[in-house]
Design a protein around this motif. Structure first.
Motif, PDB file in Angstrom:
ATOM      1  N   ALA A  50       0.857  -1.056  -0.052  1.00 25.10           N
ATOM      2  CA  ALA A  50       0.235   0.157  -0.102  1.00 25.10           C
ATOM      3  C   ALA A  50       1.038   1.047  -0.145  1.00 25.10           C
ATOM      4  CB  ALA A  50      -0.730  -0.009   1.201  1.00 25.10           C
ATOM      5  N   GLY A  51       0.648   2.135  -0.846  1.00 19.80           N
ATOM      6  CA  GLY A  51       1.331   3.569  -1.017  1.00 19.80           C
ATOM      7  C   GLY A  51       2.329   3.490  -2.107  1.00 19.80           C
ATOM      8  N   VAL A  52       2.239   2.358  -2.675  1.00 18.12           N
ATOM      9  CA  VAL A  52       3.309   2.182  -3.948  1.00 18.12           C
ATOM     10  C   VAL A  52       2.324   1.685  -5.059  1.00 18.12           C
ATOM     11  CG1 VAL A  52       5.446   1.485  -5.090  1.00 18.12           C
ATOM     12  CG2 VAL A  52       5.464   1.926  -2.573  1.00 18.12           C
ATOM     13  N   PRO A  53       2.389   2.317  -6.302  1.00 18.75           N
ATOM     14  CA  PRO A  53       1.623   1.929  -7.543  1.00 18.75           C
ATOM     15  C   PRO A  53       2.474   0.575  -8.110  1.00 18.75           C
ATOM     16  CG  PRO A  53       2.385   4.100  -7.797  1.00 18.75           C
ATOM     17  CD  PRO A  53       3.160   3.777  -6.640  1.00 18.75           C
ATOM     18  N   GLY A  54       1.645  -0.357  -8.527  1.00 14.33           N
ATOM     19  CA  GLY A  54       2.121  -1.493  -9.000  1.00 14.33           C
ATOM     20  C   GLY A  54       2.692  -2.512  -8.247  1.00 14.33           C
ATOM     21  N   THR A  55       3.334  -3.453  -8.983  1.00 18.72           N
ATOM     22  CA  THR A  55       4.201  -4.610  -7.858  1.00 18.72           C
ATOM     23  C   THR A  55       5.566  -4.514  -8.122  1.00 18.72           C
ATOM     24  OG1 THR A  55       3.599  -6.195  -9.663  1.00 18.72           O
ATOM     25  CG2 THR A  55       1.875  -5.935  -7.980  1.00 18.72           C
ATOM     26  N   ASP A  79     -14.137   0.647   9.282  1.00 13.88           N
ATOM     27  CA  ASP A  79     -14.352   1.086   7.721  1.00 13.88           C
ATOM     28  C   ASP A  79     -13.829   2.445   7.601  1.00 13.88           C
ATOM     29  OD1 ASP A  79     -15.637  -1.610   7.647  1.00 13.88           O
ATOM     30  OD2 ASP A  79     -17.536  -0.392   7.413  1.00 13.88           O
ATOM     31  N   TYR A  80     -13.079   2.404   6.401  1.00  9.74           N
ATOM     32  CA  TYR A  80     -12.442   3.997   6.082  1.00  9.74           C
ATOM     33  C   TYR A  80     -12.023   4.005   4.622  1.00  9.74           C
ATOM     34  CZ  TYR A  80      -7.426   2.270   6.216  1.00  9.74           C
ATOM     35  OH  TYR A  80      -6.441   1.788   6.179  1.00  9.74           O
ATOM     36  N   VAL A  81     -11.854   4.995   4.143  1.00  7.35           N
ATOM     37  CA  VAL A  81     -11.373   5.366   3.119  1.00  7.35           C
ATOM     38  C   VAL A  81      -9.787   5.740   2.913  1.00  7.35           C
ATOM     39  CG1 VAL A  81     -12.046   6.629   0.658  1.00  7.35           C
ATOM     40  CG2 VAL A  81     -13.831   5.951   2.080  1.00  7.35           C
ATOM     41  N   THR A  82      -9.035   5.248   2.005  1.00  6.59           N
ATOM     42  CA  THR A  82      -7.600   5.482   1.848  1.00  6.59           C
ATOM     43  C   THR A  82      -7.341   6.999   1.444  1.00  6.59           C
ATOM     44  OG1 THR A  82      -7.153   4.514  -0.123  1.00  6.59           O
ATOM     45  CG2 THR A  82      -7.080   3.168   1.677  1.00  6.59           C
ATOM     46  N   ALA A  83      -6.350   7.745   1.191  1.00  7.02           N
ATOM     47  CA  ALA A  83      -5.980   8.771   0.520  1.00  7.02           C
ATOM     48  C   ALA A  83      -6.231   8.833  -1.048  1.00  7.02           C
ATOM     49  CB  ALA A  83      -4.755   9.260   0.738  1.00  7.02           C
ATOM     50  N   GLU A  84      -6.024   7.455  -1.569  1.00  2.00           N
ATOM     51  CA  GLU A  84      -6.292   7.134  -3.041  1.00  2.00           C
ATOM     52  C   GLU A  84      -7.879   6.834  -3.340  1.00  2.00           C
ATOM     53  OE1 GLU A  84      -3.842   5.595  -1.019  1.00  2.00           O
ATOM     54  OE2 GLU A  84      -2.435   6.878  -1.842  1.00  2.00           O
ATOM     55  N   GLY A  85      -8.610   6.784  -2.260  1.00  2.00           N
ATOM     56  CA  GLY A  85     -10.144   6.605  -2.555  1.00  2.00           C
ATOM     57  C   GLY A  85     -10.510   5.096  -2.463  1.00  2.00           C
ATOM     58  N   VAL A  86      -9.763   4.420  -1.991  1.00  2.00           N
ATOM     59  CA  VAL A  86      -9.868   2.856  -1.899  1.00  2.00           C
ATOM     60  C   VAL A  86     -10.657   2.632  -0.455  1.00  2.00           C
ATOM     61  CG1 VAL A  86      -8.989   0.549  -1.784  1.00  2.00           C
ATOM     62  CG2 VAL A  86      -8.004   2.228  -3.298  1.00  2.00           C
ATOM     63  N   GLN A 116       1.354 -13.107  14.084  1.00  2.00           N
ATOM     64  CA  GLN A 116       2.501 -13.212  12.909  1.00  2.00           C
ATOM     65  C   GLN A 116       1.666 -12.402  11.727  1.00  2.00           C
ATOM     66  OE1 GLN A 116       5.285 -15.879  12.582  1.00  2.00           O
ATOM     67  NE2 GLN A 116       4.982 -15.098  14.747  1.00  2.00           N
ATOM     68  N   PHE A 117       0.585 -11.903  12.070  1.00  2.00           N
ATOM     69  CA  PHE A 117      -0.173 -11.413  10.838  1.00  2.00           C
ATOM     70  C   PHE A 117      -0.916 -10.488  11.357  1.00  2.00           C
ATOM     71  CE2 PHE A 117      -3.413 -11.642   7.164  1.00  2.00           C
ATOM     72  CZ  PHE A 117      -2.605 -11.329   6.318  1.00  2.00           C
ATOM     73  N   ILE A 118      -0.371  -9.373  11.818  1.00  2.00           N
ATOM     74  CA  ILE A 118      -1.090  -7.960  12.389  1.00  2.00           C
ATOM     75  C   ILE A 118      -1.423  -7.193  11.190  1.00  2.00           C
ATOM     76  CG2 ILE A 118      -0.928  -5.917  13.956  1.00  2.00           C
ATOM     77  CD1 ILE A 118       0.982  -7.777  15.645  1.00  2.00           C
ATOM     78  N   ARG A 119      -2.645  -6.556  10.963  1.00  2.00           N
ATOM     79  CA  ARG A 119      -2.935  -5.754   9.776  1.00  2.00           C
ATOM     80  C   ARG A 119      -3.173  -4.197  10.293  1.00  2.00           C
ATOM     81  NH1 ARG A 119      -7.884  -9.316   8.174  1.00  2.00           N
ATOM     82  NH2 ARG A 119      -8.198  -8.972  10.382  1.00  2.00           N
ATOM     83  N   ILE A 120      -2.241  -3.588  10.024  1.00  2.00           N
ATOM     84  CA  ILE A 120      -2.379  -1.994  10.200  1.00  2.00           C
ATOM     85  C   ILE A 120      -3.017  -1.256   9.385  1.00  2.00           C
ATOM     86  CG2 ILE A 120      -0.960   0.090  10.917  1.00  2.00           C
ATOM     87  CD1 ILE A 120       1.218  -1.861  11.810  1.00  2.00           C
ATOM     88  N   GLY A 121      -4.211  -0.591   9.536  1.00  5.90           N
ATOM     89  CA  GLY A 121      -4.859   0.224   8.682  1.00  5.90           C
ATOM     90  C   GLY A 121      -4.349   1.618   8.680  1.00  5.90           C
ATOM     91  N   HIS A 122      -3.650   2.076   7.443  1.00  6.95           N
ATOM     92  CA  HIS A 122      -3.041   3.345   7.432  1.00  6.95           C
ATOM     93  C   HIS A 122      -3.340   4.287   6.354  1.00  6.95           C
ATOM     94  CE1 HIS A 122      -0.273   2.233   4.169  1.00  6.95           C
ATOM     95  NE2 HIS A 122      -0.177   1.111   4.789  1.00  6.95           N
ATOM     96  N   PRO A 123      -2.918   5.214   6.220  1.00  7.10           N
ATOM     97  CA  PRO A 123      -3.892   6.177   5.067  1.00  7.10           C
ATOM     98  C   PRO A 123      -3.539   5.875   3.726  1.00  7.10           C
ATOM     99  CG  PRO A 123      -2.567   7.710   6.714  1.00  7.10           C
ATOM    100  CD  PRO A 123      -2.266   6.214   6.778  1.00  7.10           C
ATOM    101  N   SER A 124      -2.660   4.874   3.408  1.00  7.09           N
ATOM    102  CA  SER A 124      -2.696   4.291   1.982  1.00  7.09           C
ATOM    103  C   SER A 124      -3.137   2.992   1.739  1.00  7.09           C
ATOM    104  CB  SER A 124      -1.187   4.742   1.549  1.00  7.09           C
ATOM    105  OG  SER A 124      -0.660   5.830   1.318  1.00  7.09           O
ATOM    106  N   GLY A 125      -3.573   2.339   2.810  1.00  7.24           N
ATOM    107  CA  GLY A 125      -4.012   1.030   2.681  1.00  7.24           C
ATOM    108  C   GLY A 125      -3.591   0.283   3.975  1.00  7.24           C
ATOM    109  N   VAL A 126      -3.236  -1.095   3.863  1.00  4.75           N
ATOM    110  CA  VAL A 126      -3.005  -1.942   5.059  1.00  4.75           C
ATOM    111  C   VAL A 126      -1.587  -2.672   4.795  1.00  4.75           C
ATOM    112  CG1 VAL A 126      -3.783  -4.281   5.965  1.00  4.75           C
ATOM    113  CG2 VAL A 126      -5.322  -2.843   4.748  1.00  4.75           C
TER     114      VAL A 126
END
Length: 383
Positions: free
Chosen positions: A157-162, A277-284, A337-347
């Motif tokens: 999250a926060g970087v376009p593409g892969t 529930d929230y919406v990221t800075a990219e509108g996701v 082992q799998f903590i998911r942090i919701g931040h402004p650009s995603g997870v």
């Protein structure tokens, strides 16, 4: 080297995107032996102080105004030594306090590109000693035929593409300041914030020291996006005051009003909230079922556009401290082992290996995945 004809310092450099940050990567041997000259050199190279950094390589925000300085290590437990420098955008200031996990993800590829590491086919582990925190990071870099593999199908999250994933494991990350996982000795401390009141915080030191506070205790929700936070001068001042008071509490400074100048990078200010529930800075749109908590970080007195990797490592460690501010807002029965942090650009997903030990668990390591991309290999011409 200095070129008298051009009146410029010519410095071999690479620009690498590491995680959600971007920095200039240098070999220490190419810098002056006199380290007192480094600050002026790095400031000029990045174009600081200037909010646009128009006359340098910086990108006009803290996450793109970073430098990694690397050399071959003489330590038995490391392959390379790495010093992180945070170059202020608008101040005549370079900070070497703390580390950047995102920039750390580019150190392995850089070391391989510069021939400091002998590669293995498939995955090459690079043992990195971070001089800022005196901690070792192991980066698993994908390699093929002696070269770094940058392309892949892993997204962050926060970087376009892969790109190709890089696993970062922070070994025994607690106590970068020398005072253990809980530098005050307390799971929770109470700060007296002038003109505001009492605020409950947890100061946790793993990979980098962070000060955690519940968003609601600051009149916030945890849903805020960077533009919203940065547009509110009063809120920025409150967040920096809390951070400054925490810095005083752990002995980094004496006057909290001087925090932005004397210790601008640590402790990192972080406010958290329960999953929602929230919406990221990219509108996701992100569903609360896909995160274990919401968290927002500050970087150099502005809102971080995504989430610092060292911040994620510290958040993972704080999650397993019973009664900490992070632990209080964490979803029930979370997989550590799998903590998911919701931040402004995603997870951002991260994990922690630890042993229970009363109020202060023993953290063996924290880990997560980033990507990196080599953007430029050339020479910086510095005034």
């Amino acid at each position: 080297m200095y070129n008298e004809d051009k009146n410029r310092f010519l410095l071999p450099a690479m620009i690498i995107r590491g995680g959600t940050s971007k920095g200039v990567y240098l070999l220490e041997e190419d810098l002056p032996e006199d380290k007192s000259q480094w600050d002026s050199l790095l400031l000029s190279m990045m174009g600081s102080p200037d909010k646009k950094q128009i006359d340098g390589l910086g990108g006009a925000q803290s996450v793109t105004s970073k430098v990694a300085i690397v050399k071959k290590s003489s330590r038995e437990d490391a392959d390379v030594d790495y010093t992180f420098a945070q170059v202020s955008v608008d101040k005549d200031l370079v900070s070497y306090k703390g580390n950047c996990g995102n920039i750390s993800s580019g150190v392995g590829p850089f070391a391989i590109e510069k021939g400091l590491i002998q590669t293995k086919e498939g995955t090459t582990p690079v043992r990195i000693f971070n001089t800022n925190t005196n901690k070792v990071i192991i980066a698993d870099v994908q390699t093929e035929k002696g070269s770094v593999v940058y392309d892949g199908d892993f997204a962050i999250a926060g970087v376009p593409g892969t790109a190709a994933p890089i696993k970062l494991k922070f070994v025994e990350p607690a106590g970068t300041l020398g005072n253990g996982l809980l530098p005050t000795g307390n799971v929770v401390d109470i700060l007296e914030v002038p003109n505001f009141g009492k605020v409950e915080v947890s100061i946790v030191d793993a990979a980098n020291p962070l000060v955690f506070v519940k968003a609601k205790d600051l009149g916030m929700t945890g849903l805020e996006l960077p533009e919203e936070v940065n547009a509110d001068a009063d809120k920025l001042a409150l967040l920096e005051t809390v951070r400054g008071l925490a810095a005083v509490m752990i002995g980094l400074i004496e006057d909290y009003t001087r925090s932005a100048w004397e210790t601008p990078g640590i402790p990192k200010m972080t406010f958290v909230a329960e999953a929602a529930d929230y919406v990221t800075a990219e509108g996701v749109s992100i569903s609360k079922e896909n995160v274990d908590l919401l968290s927002r970080m500050m970087s150099m007195q502005k809102a971080h556009p995504s989430y610092a990797m060292t911040g994620a490592m510290c958040t993972a460690a704080a999650a397993v401290v019973p009664g900490s501010v992070v632990n209080q807002v964490l979803s029930e029965n979370v997989d550590t082992q799998f903590i998911r942090i919701g931040h402004p650009s995603g997870v951002l997903e991260c994990g922690v290996d630890y042993e229970e030990n009363g109020a202060e668990p023993v953290v063996a390591d924290t880990f997560g995945f980033r990507t990196a991309n080599l953007l430029m290999d050339g020479t910086a011409h510095i005034k």
